[in-house]
Scaffold this motif. Sequence first.
Motif, PDB file in Angstrom:
ATOM      1  N   LEU A   1      41.218  54.750  48.222  1.00 51.67           N
ATOM      2  CA  LEU A   1      41.669  56.042  48.732  1.00 51.67           C
ATOM      3  C   LEU A   1      42.692  55.873  49.856  1.00 51.67           C
ATOM      4  N   MET A   2      42.520  54.864  50.683  1.00 55.45           N
ATOM      5  CA  MET A   2      43.505  54.601  51.729  1.00 55.45           C
ATOM      6  C   MET A   2      44.850  54.229  51.104  1.00 55.45           C
ATOM      7  N   THR A   3      44.809  53.433  50.040  1.00 54.28           N
ATOM      8  CA  THR A   3      46.024  52.983  49.363  1.00 54.28           C
ATOM      9  C   THR A   3      46.742  54.138  48.675  1.00 54.28           C
ATOM     10  N   LEU A   4      46.013  54.984  47.984  1.00 53.66           N
ATOM     11  CA  LEU A   4      46.621  56.070  47.214  1.00 53.66           C
ATOM     12  C   LEU A   4      46.942  57.300  48.059  1.00 53.66           C
ATOM     13  N   GLY A   5      46.491  57.330  49.284  1.00 53.24           N
ATOM     14  CA  GLY A   5      46.658  58.501  50.142  1.00 53.24           C
ATOM     15  C   GLY A   5      48.095  58.760  50.550  1.00 53.24           C
ATOM     16  N   PRO A   6      48.294  59.790  51.383  1.00 49.42           N
ATOM     17  CA  PRO A   6      49.640  60.167  51.844  1.00 49.42           C
ATOM     18  C   PRO A   6      50.350  59.007  52.536  1.00 49.42           C
ATOM     19  N   GLU A   7      51.658  59.112  52.613  1.00 52.70           N
ATOM     20  CA  GLU A   7      52.480  58.050  53.182  1.00 52.70           C
ATOM     21  C   GLU A   7      52.424  58.064  54.704  1.00 52.70           C
ATOM     22  N   HIS A   8      51.263  57.897  55.241  1.00 52.12           N
ATOM     23  CA  HIS A   8      51.091  57.696  56.679  1.00 52.12           C
ATOM     24  C   HIS A   8      49.945  56.722  56.887  1.00 52.12           C
ATOM     25  N   ALA A   9      49.749  56.314  58.105  1.00 47.79           N
ATOM     26  CA  ALA A   9      48.755  55.283  58.390  1.00 47.79           C
ATOM     27  C   ALA A   9      47.340  55.809  58.145  1.00 47.79           C
ATOM     28  N   ALA A  10      46.575  55.023  57.425  1.00 46.79           N
ATOM     29  CA  ALA A  10      45.159  55.302  57.205  1.00 46.79           C
ATOM     30  C   ALA A  10      44.379  54.175  57.864  1.00 46.79           C
ATOM     31  N   LYS A  11      43.291  54.534  58.536  1.00 46.97           N
ATOM     32  CA  LYS A  11      42.550  53.533  59.296  1.00 46.97           C
ATOM     33  C   LYS A  11      41.060  53.804  59.149  1.00 46.97           C
ATOM     34  N   THR A  12      40.277  52.747  58.958  1.00 53.22           N
ATOM     35  CA  THR A  12      38.821  52.893  58.928  1.00 53.22           C
ATOM     36  C   THR A  12      38.169  51.592  59.346  1.00 53.22           C
ATOM     37  N   ARG A  13      36.898  51.698  59.716  1.00 56.89           N
ATOM     38  CA  ARG A  13      36.142  50.548  60.199  1.00 56.89           C
ATOM     39  C   ARG A  13      35.092  50.156  59.158  1.00 56.89           C
ATOM     40  N   PHE A  14      35.063  48.885  58.843  1.00 57.07           N
ATOM     41  CA  PHE A  14      34.084  48.335  57.915  1.00 57.07           C
ATOM     42  C   PHE A  14      33.191  47.356  58.661  1.00 57.07           C
ATOM     43  N   GLY A  15      32.012  47.121  58.115  1.00 60.47           N
ATOM     44  CA  GLY A  15      31.212  45.991  58.561  1.00 60.47           C
ATOM     45  C   GLY A  15      31.859  44.752  57.975  1.00 60.47           C
ATOM     46  N   LYS A  16      31.127  43.694  57.873  1.00 60.31           N
ATOM     47  CA  LYS A  16      31.674  42.473  57.268  1.00 60.31           C
ATOM     48  C   LYS A  16      32.151  42.783  55.851  1.00 60.31           C
ATOM     49  N   LEU A  17      33.363  42.357  55.521  1.00 62.42           N
ATOM     50  CA  LEU A  17      33.906  42.596  54.183  1.00 62.42           C
ATOM     51  C   LEU A  17      33.180  41.727  53.164  1.00 62.42           C
ATOM     52  N   THR A  18      32.888  42.304  52.017  1.00 61.22           N
ATOM     53  CA  THR A  18      32.238  41.560  50.940  1.00 61.22           C
ATOM     54  C   THR A  18      33.285  40.705  50.217  1.00 61.22           C
ATOM     55  N   PRO A  19      32.862  39.663  49.516  1.00 62.60           N
ATOM     56  CA  PRO A  19      33.821  38.886  48.718  1.00 62.60           C
ATOM     57  C   PRO A  19      34.578  39.762  47.708  1.00 62.60           C
ATOM     58  N   PHE A  20      33.894  40.764  47.128  1.00 64.89           N
ATOM     59  CA  PHE A  20      34.556  41.673  46.196  1.00 64.89           C
ATOM     60  C   PHE A  20      35.669  42.432  46.895  1.00 64.89           C
ATOM     61  N   SER A  21      35.405  42.932  48.104  1.00 66.69           N
ATOM     62  CA  SER A  21      36.409  43.697  48.846  1.00 66.69           C
ATOM     63  C   SER A  21      37.598  42.825  49.231  1.00 66.69           C
ATOM     64  N   ILE A  22      37.352  41.577  49.565  1.00 71.50           N
ATOM     65  CA  ILE A  22      38.440  40.664  49.912  1.00 71.50           C
ATOM     66  C   ILE A  22      39.353  40.464  48.700  1.00 71.50           C
ATOM     67  N   GLN A  23      38.768  40.242  47.530  1.00 67.87           N
ATOM     68  CA  GLN A  23      39.576  40.104  46.318  1.00 67.87           C
ATOM     69  C   GLN A  23      40.278  41.423  45.984  1.00 67.87           C
ATOM     70  N   TYR A  24      39.602  42.533  46.222  1.00 68.52           N
ATOM     71  CA  TYR A  24      40.180  43.850  45.948  1.00 68.52           C
ATOM     72  C   TYR A  24      41.410  44.091  46.819  1.00 68.52           C
ATOM     73  N   LEU A  25      41.373  43.637  48.069  1.00 66.48           N
ATOM     74  CA  LEU A  25      42.545  43.746  48.940  1.00 66.48           C
ATOM     75  C   LEU A  25      43.721  42.964  48.355  1.00 66.48           C
ATOM     76  N   ARG A  26      43.440  41.804  47.798  1.00 69.34           N
ATOM     77  CA  ARG A  26      44.496  41.015  47.152  1.00 69.34           C
ATOM     78  C   ARG A  26      45.063  41.766  45.947  1.00 69.34           C
ATOM     79  N   ASP A  27      44.174  42.367  45.160  1.00 70.27           N
ATOM     80  CA  ASP A  27      44.611  43.115  43.980  1.00 70.27           C
ATOM     81  C   ASP A  27      45.446  44.335  44.370  1.00 70.27           C
ATOM     82  N   LEU A  28      45.064  45.034  45.422  1.00 69.00           N
ATOM     83  CA  LEU A  28      45.839  46.196  45.882  1.00 69.00           C
ATOM     84  C   LEU A  28      47.234  45.773  46.318  1.00 69.00           C
ATOM     85  N   ARG A  29      47.336  44.600  46.927  1.00 67.40           N
ATOM     86  CA  ARG A  29      48.652  44.090  47.333  1.00 67.40           C
ATOM     87  C   ARG A  29      49.523  43.822  46.099  1.00 67.40           C
TER      88      ARG A  29
END
Length: 157
Positions: free
Chosen positions: A96-124
Amino acid sequence: SANRMVEAARGELNRYIPDIYIYTDVYKGAESGLSPGFGISLVAETTTGALLTAELCAQAGDAPEDVGRDAAQRLLHEIARGGCFDSAHQWQALLLMTLGPEHAAKTRFGKLTPFSIQYLRDLRVFFNTTFKIKPDNQSVLLTCLGTGFTNVGKKTT
């Protein structure tokens, strides 16, 4: 079995906070899709309004007390991780942060899961979106610029 799960979960959670409300929603037979199993979903709301969840379905031979206790321990683990999203839903916030409006989106996560780390690579790779990752104590602050995605197939009037 629902009451036994609830009592086991309550016993685990009451060690930390006495004000626990667990709602049961029981279906049997045809109403349950003829399911022979049972499970539990627990939700905790933080003082800032974030919802953290833990779910567990019984495997063959599991006692309801074990399922309730294990689900409560999973919820406590999610709370200890910190952040605004539990580990099962981190990817949705990132999308949702990636697909959202063209302005800065910010949120706080606990420790990132291995899935989320790979997902960040995929979003890039797919959206050319990079995230600024700022560790902060036991949480991580992620910031990105949204892509401003619009559904071109949606009819407008």
